[in-house]
Motif scaffolding. Structure first.
Motif, PDB file in Angstrom:
ATOM      1  N   SER A 254       0.839  -1.206   0.000  1.00 38.68           N
ATOM      2  CA  SER A 254       0.000   0.000   0.000  1.00 38.68           C
ATOM      3  C   SER A 254       0.870   1.251   0.000  1.00 38.68           C
ATOM      4  N   ALA A 255       1.957   1.207   0.786  1.00 34.27           N
ATOM      5  CA  ALA A 255       2.838   2.372   0.896  1.00 34.27           C
ATOM      6  C   ALA A 255       3.481   2.714  -0.443  1.00 34.27           C
ATOM      7  N   ALA A 256       3.959   1.684  -1.155  1.00 30.27           N
ATOM      8  CA  ALA A 256       4.631   1.920  -2.435  1.00 30.27           C
ATOM      9  C   ALA A 256       3.669   2.436  -3.497  1.00 30.27           C
ATOM     10  N   THR A 257       2.375   2.216  -3.305  1.00 30.97           N
ATOM     11  CA  THR A 257       1.378   2.600  -4.303  1.00 30.97           C
ATOM     12  C   THR A 257       0.854   4.020  -4.077  1.00 30.97           C
ATOM     13  N   ILE A 258       1.213   4.645  -2.951  1.00 31.55           N
ATOM     14  CA  ILE A 258       0.663   5.960  -2.600  1.00 31.55           C
ATOM     15  C   ILE A 258       0.814   7.005  -3.718  1.00 31.55           C
ATOM     16  N   PRO A 259       2.021   7.182  -4.328  1.00 32.26           N
ATOM     17  CA  PRO A 259       2.148   8.225  -5.357  1.00 32.26           C
ATOM     18  C   PRO A 259       1.180   8.026  -6.539  1.00 32.26           C
ATOM     19  N   VAL A 260       1.054   6.782  -7.004  1.00 29.32           N
ATOM     20  CA  VAL A 260       0.144   6.494  -8.121  1.00 29.32           C
ATOM     21  C   VAL A 260      -1.306   6.685  -7.674  1.00 29.32           C
ATOM     22  N   ASN A 261      -1.592   6.285  -6.442  1.00 25.74           N
ATOM     23  CA  ASN A 261      -2.960   6.389  -5.943  1.00 25.74           C
ATOM     24  C   ASN A 261      -3.400   7.851  -5.789  1.00 25.74           C
ATOM     25  N   VAL A 262      -2.458   8.720  -5.432  1.00 21.74           N
ATOM     26  CA  VAL A 262      -2.760  10.155  -5.340  1.00 21.74           C
ATOM     27  C   VAL A 262      -3.143  10.699  -6.725  1.00 21.74           C
ATOM     28  N   GLN A 263      -2.443  10.222  -7.765  1.00 24.59           N
ATOM     29  CA  GLN A 263      -2.772  10.640  -9.137  1.00 24.59           C
ATOM     30  C   GLN A 263      -4.164  10.148  -9.537  1.00 24.59           C
ATOM     31  N   CYS A 264      -4.511   8.938  -9.129  1.00 21.84           N
ATOM     32  CA  CYS A 264      -5.851   8.404  -9.421  1.00 21.84           C
ATOM     33  C   CYS A 264      -6.922   9.256  -8.748  1.00 21.84           C
ATOM     34  N   ALA A 265      -6.635   9.657  -7.500  1.00 20.12           N
ATOM     35  CA  ALA A 265      -7.588  10.506  -6.768  1.00 20.12           C
ATOM     36  C   ALA A 265      -7.758  11.850  -7.459  1.00 20.12           C
ATOM     37  N   GLU A 266      -6.664  12.361  -8.007  1.00 19.69           N
ATOM     38  CA  GLU A 266      -6.734  13.634  -8.745  1.00 19.69           C
ATOM     39  C   GLU A 266      -7.647  13.503  -9.965  1.00 19.69           C
ATOM     40  N   LYS A 267      -7.521  12.392 -10.697  1.00 14.58           N
ATOM     41  CA  LYS A 267      -8.382  12.149 -11.869  1.00 14.58           C
ATOM     42  C   LYS A 267      -9.849  12.035 -11.454  1.00 14.58           C
ATOM     43  N   ASN A 268     -10.085  11.571 -10.230  1.00 20.31           N
ATOM     44  CA  ASN A 268     -11.458  11.445  -9.734  1.00 20.31           C
ATOM     45  C   ASN A 268     -12.000  12.753  -9.167  1.00 20.31           C
ATOM     46  N   GLY A 269     -11.201  13.819  -9.306  1.00 22.94           N
ATOM     47  CA  GLY A 269     -11.673  15.144  -8.908  1.00 22.94           C
ATOM     48  C   GLY A 269     -11.530  15.460  -7.437  1.00 22.94           C
ATOM     49  N   VAL A 270     -10.695  14.706  -6.727  1.00 22.65           N
ATOM     50  CA  VAL A 270     -10.481  14.966  -5.303  1.00 22.65           C
ATOM     51  C   VAL A 270      -9.500  16.131  -5.154  1.00 22.65           C
ATOM     52  N   SER A 271      -9.831  17.070  -4.280  1.00 23.55           N
ATOM     53  CA  SER A 271      -8.987  18.258  -4.110  1.00 23.55           C
ATOM     54  C   SER A 271      -7.595  17.880  -3.600  1.00 23.55           C
ATOM     55  N   LYS A 272      -6.623  18.755  -3.862  1.00 25.73           N
ATOM     56  CA  LYS A 272      -5.232  18.494  -3.495  1.00 25.73           C
ATOM     57  C   LYS A 272      -5.091  18.261  -1.987  1.00 25.73           C
TER      58      LYS A 272
END
Length: 401
Positions: A254-272
């Motif tokens: 889960s920890a190693a996936t955080i950077p990619v997951n943050v980008q996915c959240a951005e695509k889903n319209g989640v604020s910074k």
């Protein structure tokens, strides 16, 4: 540069090697492997209380860094989701597993540990503190440090907790995880020697066929709930989540996936602000996928042994695991390692053949459990972002009133 072989391939090789050794090798060779597994199990039992202390103290203490209401609501939703996931897994297991784990099958398997060979020698290595004491102390220290940090104190204790966590993580990553394939090989060699391995494997491939689709169904349900709350298209959000899901499958962390997951959240319209707060936090406290897997495997092992597996047995276990797996290490298999101390709650010894069977079963599908964990994190991020918008608008109205 050579690419290192991952843990799952090593584990599969360990299982195959164990079956071959148990089937064809002389008894003395099986006993040597069993002796190693026994010594490893003793060491693992010694380390388990430190795993609790290392990760639960640091995990709870670290929650002090969040922003008040956001922290509380995110934690509550994450814990609730993890418990709901475990409860659904228990319900499905109770309804479906009896179709292929009948009383006849359970009696034919009997006790998988019966007929096994004993080790050539053992070394007495008792844990420095028992599991119950470790849990109580971990909660006391974690909550205490968290409270102190909210009042500008406790940084020295917090630093000690984080550094102790690093020591435990290093022990897991350099000793326990690398030796797991040999430990599992010894267990499977012994089960094979006792004549039970094919019956057991014949059950668990069916369990896999239920657990992995259940992960996907749960993720889909979470995004549909998030989409309903925030008026977003859940199908599109699921598509946006694919890179994070595949990264988690590849890394098992889960920890190693955080950077990619943050980008996915951005695509889903989640604020910074929300995505950079919720995604890393949920990577350590939201373990719905892991809970589905562990609950399912636990129920299957209990059914195979004809042991009680009703609500009164499993529900307290699920409620405890939801907390105990907080800040489970980023190393592959972290969740099952954190869960080991609590297997005795349902009657499974934490250091025997059944426990090593649980480890093997869990880690071979850990990629999918981790992927379900982090995908659910982004569904929670969408919900928290929506709630934060509502709170901000309400606050602005109150200011202008």
């Amino acid at each position: 540069m050579k690419k290192k072989m991952g843990l799952v391939p090593k584990l599969i090789i360990g299982i195959i090697a164990g079956i071959l050794i148990g089937s064809y090798a002389p008894e003395v060779l099986v006993k040597v492997l069993v002796t190693f597994s026994s010594l490893f199990a003793s060491f693992l039992k010694f380390v388990i209380p430190f795993i609790i202390l290392g990760f639960v103290i640091a995990g709870i203490a670290d929650l002090a860094t969040g922003a008040g209401k956001l922290l509380g609501v995110t934690t509550a939703i994450s814990y609730g989701s993890t418990i709901i996931a475990g409860s659904i897994a228990f319900l499905i297991a109770t309804l479906v597993f009896p179709s292929f784990i009948s009383a006849d099958v359970a009696s034919s398997i009997g006790d998988p540990e019966a007929g096994m060979l004993g080790p050539i020698f053992t070394i007495p290595l008792e844990p420095m503190v028992d599991v119950t004491a470790a849990i109580v102390f971990a909660f006391m220290m974690g909550l205490g440090i968290s409270t102190l940090r909210n009042h500008g104190k406790g940084e020295t204790l917090y630093g000690m907790a984080m550094e102790f966590q690093e020591i435990v993580t290093k022990t897991l990553s350099t000793i326990i995880i690398p030796l797991l394939p040999i430990y599992i090989a010894g267990t499977f060699a012994n089960i094979t020697f006792a004549g039970q391995v094919w019956k057991i494997l014949g059950i668990f491939w069916k369990v896999y066929l239920i657990v992995i689709p259940l992960h996907l169904i749960y993720i889909t349900a979470m995004f549909f709930v998030a989409g309903t709350i925030d008026s977003k298209n859940p199908i599109q959000m699921l598509k946006n989540q694919i890179p994070g899901y595949l990264t988690a499958v590849g890394t098992q962390s889960s920890a190693a996936t955080i950077p990619v997951n943050v980008q996915c959240a951005e695509k889903n319209g989640v604020s910074k602000q929300i995505r950079e707060f919720v995604v890393p936090l949920c990577a350590t406290i939201h373990l719905a996928g892991s809970m589905i897997s562990i609950t399912s495997f636990t129920v299957a092992v209990l059914m195979m042994n004809g042991m009680p597996h009703g609500v009164s047995v499993i529900l307290p276990y699920i409620l405890m695991l939801g907390v105990a797996m907080v800040a489970a290490p980023g190393a592959p298999g972290g969740a099952i390692m954190s869960a080991l101390p609590f297997l005795p709650m349902v009657g499974i010894p934490s250091d025997g053949g059944l426990a090593s069977l649980m480890i093997a079963l869990y880690i071979t599908q850990d990629s999918f459990g981790t992927a379900a964990n982090i995908s659910g994190d982004n569904a929670i991020a969408v919900i928290i972002d929506h709630l934060n918008d509502k709170w901000n608008k309400k606050s602005e109205k109150q200011k202008t009133a």
